[in-house]
Structures are given as structure tokens and as C-alpha cells.
Design a protein around this motif. Structure first.
Motif, PDB file in Angstrom:
ATOM      1  N   ARG A  18     130.557  -1.503  45.322  1.00  0.00           N
ATOM      2  CA  ARG A  18     130.105  -0.263  44.707  1.00  0.00           C
ATOM      3  C   ARG A  18     129.345  -0.547  43.417  1.00  0.00           C
ATOM      4  O   ARG A  18     128.370   0.140  43.092  1.00  0.00           O
ATOM      5  CB  ARG A  18     131.293   0.652  44.455  1.00  0.00           C
ATOM      6  CG  ARG A  18     130.928   2.111  44.505  1.00  0.00           C
ATOM      7  CD  ARG A  18     132.115   3.059  44.434  1.00  0.00           C
ATOM      8  NE  ARG A  18     133.123   2.782  45.450  1.00  0.00           N
ATOM      9  CZ  ARG A  18     134.353   2.328  45.195  1.00  0.00           C
ATOM     10  NH1 ARG A  18     134.743   2.096  43.973  1.00  0.00           N
ATOM     11  NH2 ARG A  18     135.209   2.115  46.159  1.00  0.00           N
ATOM     12  N   ASP A  23     124.636   3.319  45.204  1.00  0.00           N
ATOM     13  CA  ASP A  23     124.283   4.478  46.016  1.00  0.00           C
ATOM     14  C   ASP A  23     125.207   4.658  47.219  1.00  0.00           C
ATOM     15  O   ASP A  23     125.202   5.706  47.856  1.00  0.00           O
ATOM     16  CB  ASP A  23     122.832   4.387  46.520  1.00  0.00           C
ATOM     17  CG  ASP A  23     121.817   4.590  45.398  1.00  0.00           C
ATOM     18  OD1 ASP A  23     122.220   5.048  44.304  1.00  0.00           O
ATOM     19  OD2 ASP A  23     120.637   4.302  45.614  1.00  0.00           O
ATOM     20  N   THR A  25     128.583   5.470  49.036  1.00  0.00           N
ATOM     21  CA  THR A  25     129.754   6.283  48.721  1.00  0.00           C
ATOM     22  C   THR A  25     131.029   5.621  49.227  1.00  0.00           C
ATOM     23  O   THR A  25     130.985   4.710  50.065  1.00  0.00           O
ATOM     24  CB  THR A  25     129.629   7.673  49.372  1.00  0.00           C
ATOM     25  OG1 THR A  25     129.686   7.513  50.803  1.00  0.00           O
ATOM     26  CG2 THR A  25     128.343   8.381  48.970  1.00  0.00           C
ATOM     27  N   ASP A  26     132.158   6.112  48.740  1.00  0.00           N
ATOM     28  CA  ASP A  26     133.446   5.613  49.220  1.00  0.00           C
ATOM     29  C   ASP A  26     133.582   5.823  50.720  1.00  0.00           C
ATOM     30  O   ASP A  26     134.085   4.959  51.437  1.00  0.00           O
ATOM     31  CB  ASP A  26     134.602   6.311  48.504  1.00  0.00           C
ATOM     32  CG  ASP A  26     134.766   5.851  47.064  1.00  0.00           C
ATOM     33  OD1 ASP A  26     134.337   4.726  46.743  1.00  0.00           O
ATOM     34  OD2 ASP A  26     135.337   6.611  46.272  1.00  0.00           O
ATOM     35  N   ASP A  27     133.157   6.983  51.195  1.00  0.00           N
ATOM     36  CA  ASP A  27     133.240   7.273  52.622  1.00  0.00           C
ATOM     37  C   ASP A  27     132.398   6.299  53.439  1.00  0.00           C
ATOM     38  O   ASP A  27     132.815   5.843  54.505  1.00  0.00           O
ATOM     39  CB  ASP A  27     132.800   8.707  52.926  1.00  0.00           C
ATOM     40  CG  ASP A  27     133.810   9.740  52.467  1.00  0.00           C
ATOM     41  OD1 ASP A  27     134.979   9.382  52.215  1.00  0.00           O
ATOM     42  OD2 ASP A  27     133.426  10.911  52.347  1.00  0.00           O
TER      43      ASP A  27
END
Length: 66
Positions: A18, A23, A25-27
Motif C-alpha cells: 500500500r 492507489d 485499495t484494501d479490498d
């Protein structure tokens, strides 16, 4: 680099990933789940890179992570 090891350490590595590619995302990182081809696809999508550029960036980043 050994992607079996990276897959096993994926949750530990997500923070570093990250930081490098903010850019994502965690998902998306959860969806990638340590799979190189999925990570390359996400990087291509987010940064407009070619597959070769994404693979090169991934290889450089993970070179010292295994």
C-alpha cells in the motif's frame, strides 16, 4: 522470487504494498491474495502500465521480500 512465500506472507506485506502503490485499495489487495498475475492486472488498471512494466515493478519490489 518465490510466490508461494509471498502468498503466505501476503497479509504482512499489504502495508508495504500500500505504501508503494497507494492507489490500490484494501479490498483490491484482499482480492489479489498474493497472486502475481492479479497484482499485475490491478497495477495495469490503476497506473495505465503495460503488463511488462507491471511485472518489472512487481519483480523489483518483491526481490528482497522473500
Amino acid at each position: 522470487m518465490n510466490w508461494d512465500i509471498i502468498e503466505g506472507k501476503w497479509n504482512q506485506l499489504k502495508g508495504s504494498i500500500r505504501e508503494k502503490w497507494g492507489d490500490l485499495t484494501d479490498d483490491e489487495l484482499t482480492e489479489v491474495a498474493g497472486k502475481k498475475d492479479k497484482l499485475a492486472g490491478k497495477l495495469q488498471e490503476k497506473y495505465g502500465w503495460t503488463k511488462e512494466k507491471a511485472d518489472e515493478q512487481i519483480d523489483h519490489f518483491f526481490r528482497d521480500k522473500t
